[in-house]
Design a protein around this motif. Structure first.
Motif, PDB file in Angstrom:
ATOM      1  N   ALA A  46       3.761  -9.763 -10.683  1.00  9.56           N
ATOM      2  CA  ALA A  46       2.962  -9.129  -9.824  1.00  9.56           C
ATOM      3  C   ALA A  46       4.047  -9.021  -8.593  1.00  9.56           C
ATOM      4  O   ALA A  46       4.968 -10.003  -8.326  1.00  9.56           O
ATOM      5  CB  ALA A  46       1.737  -9.769  -9.295  1.00  9.56           C
ATOM      6  N   GLY A  47       4.034  -8.136  -7.885  1.00  4.86           N
ATOM      7  CA  GLY A  47       4.996  -7.838  -6.630  1.00  4.86           C
ATOM      8  C   GLY A  47       4.774  -6.414  -5.879  1.00  4.86           C
ATOM      9  O   GLY A  47       3.908  -5.870  -6.233  1.00  4.86           O
ATOM     10  N   SER A  48       5.628  -6.335  -4.752  1.00  9.44           N
ATOM     11  CA  SER A  48       5.643  -4.957  -3.993  1.00  9.44           C
ATOM     12  C   SER A  48       6.949  -4.262  -3.979  1.00  9.44           C
ATOM     13  O   SER A  48       7.893  -4.964  -4.254  1.00  9.44           O
ATOM     14  CB  SER A  48       5.148  -5.197  -2.904  1.00  9.44           C
ATOM     15  OG  SER A  48       6.079  -6.214  -2.180  1.00  9.44           O
ATOM     16  N   ALA A  49       6.950  -2.970  -4.048  1.00  7.76           N
ATOM     17  CA  ALA A  49       8.224  -2.361  -3.859  1.00  7.76           C
ATOM     18  C   ALA A  49       7.883  -0.889  -3.219  1.00  7.76           C
ATOM     19  O   ALA A  49       6.795  -0.268  -3.560  1.00  7.76           O
ATOM     20  CB  ALA A  49       8.478  -2.045  -5.387  1.00  7.76           C
ATOM     21  N   PRO A  50       8.957  -0.420  -2.707  1.00  3.64           N
ATOM     22  CA  PRO A  50       8.783   1.083  -2.222  1.00  3.64           C
ATOM     23  C   PRO A  50       8.551   2.067  -3.300  1.00  3.64           C
ATOM     24  O   PRO A  50       8.988   1.657  -4.387  1.00  3.64           O
ATOM     25  CB  PRO A  50       9.961   1.411  -1.561  1.00  3.64           C
ATOM     26  CG  PRO A  50      10.990   0.003  -1.611  1.00  3.64           C
ATOM     27  CD  PRO A  50      10.123  -0.949  -2.438  1.00  3.64           C
ATOM     28  N   GLY A  51       7.838   2.887  -3.192  1.00  2.00           N
ATOM     29  CA  GLY A  51       7.542   4.155  -4.234  1.00  2.00           C
ATOM     30  C   GLY A  51       8.943   4.625  -4.739  1.00  2.00           C
ATOM     31  O   GLY A  51       9.000   4.838  -6.025  1.00  2.00           O
ATOM     32  N   SER A  52       9.787   4.737  -4.150  1.00  2.00           N
ATOM     33  CA  SER A  52      11.048   5.069  -4.430  1.00  2.00           C
ATOM     34  C   SER A  52      11.929   4.406  -5.412  1.00  2.00           C
ATOM     35  O   SER A  52      12.760   4.883  -6.147  1.00  2.00           O
ATOM     36  CB  SER A  52      11.987   5.637  -3.055  1.00  2.00           C
ATOM     37  OG  SER A  52      12.494   4.246  -2.674  1.00  2.00           O
ATOM     38  N   SER A  53      11.478   3.203  -5.660  1.00  2.00           N
ATOM     39  CA  SER A  53      12.183   2.259  -6.498  1.00  2.00           C
ATOM     40  C   SER A  53      11.234   2.241  -7.866  1.00  2.00           C
ATOM     41  O   SER A  53      11.972   1.464  -8.742  1.00  2.00           O
ATOM     42  CB  SER A  53      12.543   0.954  -5.935  1.00  2.00           C
ATOM     43  OG  SER A  53      11.245   0.356  -5.798  1.00  2.00           O
ATOM     44  N   ILE A  54      10.454   2.720  -7.952  1.00  2.09           N
ATOM     45  CA  ILE A  54       9.534   2.571  -9.279  1.00  2.09           C
ATOM     46  C   ILE A  54      10.175   3.112 -10.404  1.00  2.09           C
ATOM     47  O   ILE A  54      10.092   2.287 -11.559  1.00  2.09           O
ATOM     48  CB  ILE A  54       7.966   3.342  -9.026  1.00  2.09           C
ATOM     49  CG1 ILE A  54       7.366   2.712  -7.823  1.00  2.09           C
ATOM     50  CG2 ILE A  54       7.325   3.123 -10.320  1.00  2.09           C
ATOM     51  CD1 ILE A  54       6.909   1.212  -7.967  1.00  2.09           C
ATOM     52  N   ALA A  55      10.859   4.186 -10.452  1.00  4.74           N
ATOM     53  CA  ALA A  55      11.609   4.509 -11.595  1.00  4.74           C
ATOM     54  C   ALA A  55      12.763   3.635 -11.901  1.00  4.74           C
ATOM     55  O   ALA A  55      12.900   3.486 -13.079  1.00  4.74           O
ATOM     56  CB  ALA A  55      12.445   6.063 -11.302  1.00  4.74           C
ATOM     57  N   HIS A  56      13.508   2.922 -11.049  1.00 11.72           N
ATOM     58  CA  HIS A  56      14.424   1.868 -11.413  1.00 11.72           C
ATOM     59  C   HIS A  56      13.807   0.914 -11.954  1.00 11.72           C
ATOM     60  O   HIS A  56      14.406   0.129 -12.848  1.00 11.72           O
ATOM     61  CB  HIS A  56      15.381   1.625 -10.008  1.00 11.72           C
ATOM     62  CG  HIS A  56      15.985   2.739  -9.490  1.00 11.72           C
ATOM     63  ND1 HIS A  56      16.932   3.329 -10.055  1.00 11.72           N
ATOM     64  CD2 HIS A  56      15.801   3.319  -8.240  1.00 11.72           C
ATOM     65  CE1 HIS A  56      17.494   4.143  -9.422  1.00 11.72           C
ATOM     66  NE2 HIS A  56      16.737   4.278  -8.206  1.00 11.72           N
ATOM     67  N   LEU A  57      12.524   0.459 -11.483  1.00 10.94           N
ATOM     68  CA  LEU A  57      11.982  -0.763 -12.107  1.00 10.94           C
ATOM     69  C   LEU A  57      11.567  -0.490 -13.484  1.00 10.94           C
ATOM     70  O   LEU A  57      11.661  -1.515 -14.329  1.00 10.94           O
ATOM     71  CB  LEU A  57      10.695  -1.145 -11.408  1.00 10.94           C
ATOM     72  CG  LEU A  57      11.078  -1.518  -9.768  1.00 10.94           C
ATOM     73  CD1 LEU A  57       9.618  -1.686  -9.023  1.00 10.94           C
ATOM     74  CD2 LEU A  57      12.032  -2.474  -9.746  1.00 10.94           C
ATOM     75  N   LYS A  58      11.128   0.772 -13.576  1.00  7.58           N
ATOM     76  CA  LYS A  58      10.415   1.187 -14.969  1.00  7.58           C
ATOM     77  C   LYS A  58      11.665   0.976 -16.101  1.00  7.58           C
ATOM     78  O   LYS A  58      11.520   0.793 -17.377  1.00  7.58           O
ATOM     79  CB  LYS A  58       9.977   2.624 -15.389  1.00  7.58           C
ATOM     80  CG  LYS A  58       8.322   2.537 -14.473  1.00  7.58           C
ATOM     81  CD  LYS A  58       8.100   3.775 -14.627  1.00  7.58           C
ATOM     82  CE  LYS A  58       6.702   3.822 -14.052  1.00  7.58           C
ATOM     83  NZ  LYS A  58       6.112   5.295 -13.752  1.00  7.58           N
ATOM     84  N   ALA A  59      12.747   1.026 -15.621  1.00  3.70           N
ATOM     85  CA  ALA A  59      14.249   1.093 -16.477  1.00  3.70           C
ATOM     86  C   ALA A  59      14.659  -0.285 -16.744  1.00  3.70           C
ATOM     87  O   ALA A  59      15.672  -0.261 -17.564  1.00  3.70           O
ATOM     88  CB  ALA A  59      14.979   2.303 -15.653  1.00  3.70           C
ATOM     89  N   VAL A  60      13.971  -1.323 -16.152  1.00  3.81           N
ATOM     90  CA  VAL A  60      14.625  -2.626 -16.161  1.00  3.81           C
ATOM     91  C   VAL A  60      14.276  -3.222 -17.794  1.00  3.81           C
ATOM     92  O   VAL A  60      13.147  -2.784 -18.112  1.00  3.81           O
ATOM     93  CB  VAL A  60      13.928  -3.410 -15.424  1.00  3.81           C
ATOM     94  CG1 VAL A  60      14.005  -4.927 -15.556  1.00  3.81           C
ATOM     95  CG2 VAL A  60      14.471  -3.355 -13.889  1.00  3.81           C
ATOM     96  N   ARG A  61      15.121  -3.591 -18.421  1.00  2.00           N
ATOM     97  CA  ARG A  61      15.009  -4.275 -19.715  1.00  2.00           C
ATOM     98  C   ARG A  61      13.741  -5.194 -19.819  1.00  2.00           C
ATOM     99  O   ARG A  61      13.995  -6.260 -18.980  1.00  2.00           O
ATOM    100  CB  ARG A  61      16.280  -4.709 -20.478  1.00  2.00           C
ATOM    101  CG  ARG A  61      16.266  -5.115 -21.652  1.00  2.00           C
ATOM    102  CD  ARG A  61      17.675  -5.538 -22.490  1.00  2.00           C
ATOM    103  NE  ARG A  61      17.968  -6.926 -21.553  1.00  2.00           N
ATOM    104  CZ  ARG A  61      19.217  -7.253 -20.875  1.00  2.00           C
ATOM    105  NH1 ARG A  61      19.745  -6.137 -20.247  1.00  2.00           N
ATOM    106  NH2 ARG A  61      19.172  -8.414 -20.423  1.00  2.00           N
ATOM    107  N   GLY A  62      12.743  -4.986 -20.728  1.00  2.00           N
ATOM    108  CA  GLY A  62      11.868  -5.857 -20.919  1.00  2.00           C
ATOM    109  C   GLY A  62      10.491  -5.367 -20.260  1.00  2.00           C
ATOM    110  O   GLY A  62       9.298  -6.042 -20.528  1.00  2.00           O
ATOM    111  N   VAL A  63      10.488  -4.315 -19.161  1.00  2.00           N
ATOM    112  CA  VAL A  63       9.533  -3.727 -18.782  1.00  2.00           C
ATOM    113  C   VAL A  63       8.639  -2.842 -19.658  1.00  2.00           C
ATOM    114  O   VAL A  63       9.225  -1.938 -20.304  1.00  2.00           O
ATOM    115  CB  VAL A  63       9.775  -3.128 -17.695  1.00  2.00           C
ATOM    116  CG1 VAL A  63       8.601  -2.304 -16.917  1.00  2.00           C
ATOM    117  CG2 VAL A  63      10.261  -3.940 -16.337  1.00  2.00           C
TER     118      VAL A  63
END
Length: 79
Positions: A46-63
């Protein structure tokens, strides 16, 4: 999600990376997630992030998936 607004999110980790969830949390942090909680037994971060970083987060290995963390309400009472 609003690109500028910070969103609370729930990140589901894929089965292949459950044993390495702390490393996934570290990679998510480097990609812009402010990690607030790592729930190793259920494979959730769980955490928080700007909407602009969601695409980068989805690309993280293991997600496996990223969802908005919405407040839940339990309603009870039998009639």
């Amino acid at each position: 999600m609003d690109e500028a607004q910070v969103q609370s999110v729930i990140v589901t980790i894929d089965d292949a990376h459950l044993a390495d969830i702390q490393s996934v949390a570290h990679r998510l942090g480097a990609a812009g997630l402010q990690v607030s909680r790592v729930m190793s037994t259920i494979g959730i971060i769980a955490g928080s992030a700007p909407g602009s970083s969601i695409a980068h987060l989805k690309a993280v290995r293991g997600v496996l998936e990223i969802e908005a963390d919405r407040e839940m309400h339990a309603f009870g009472g039998a009639e």
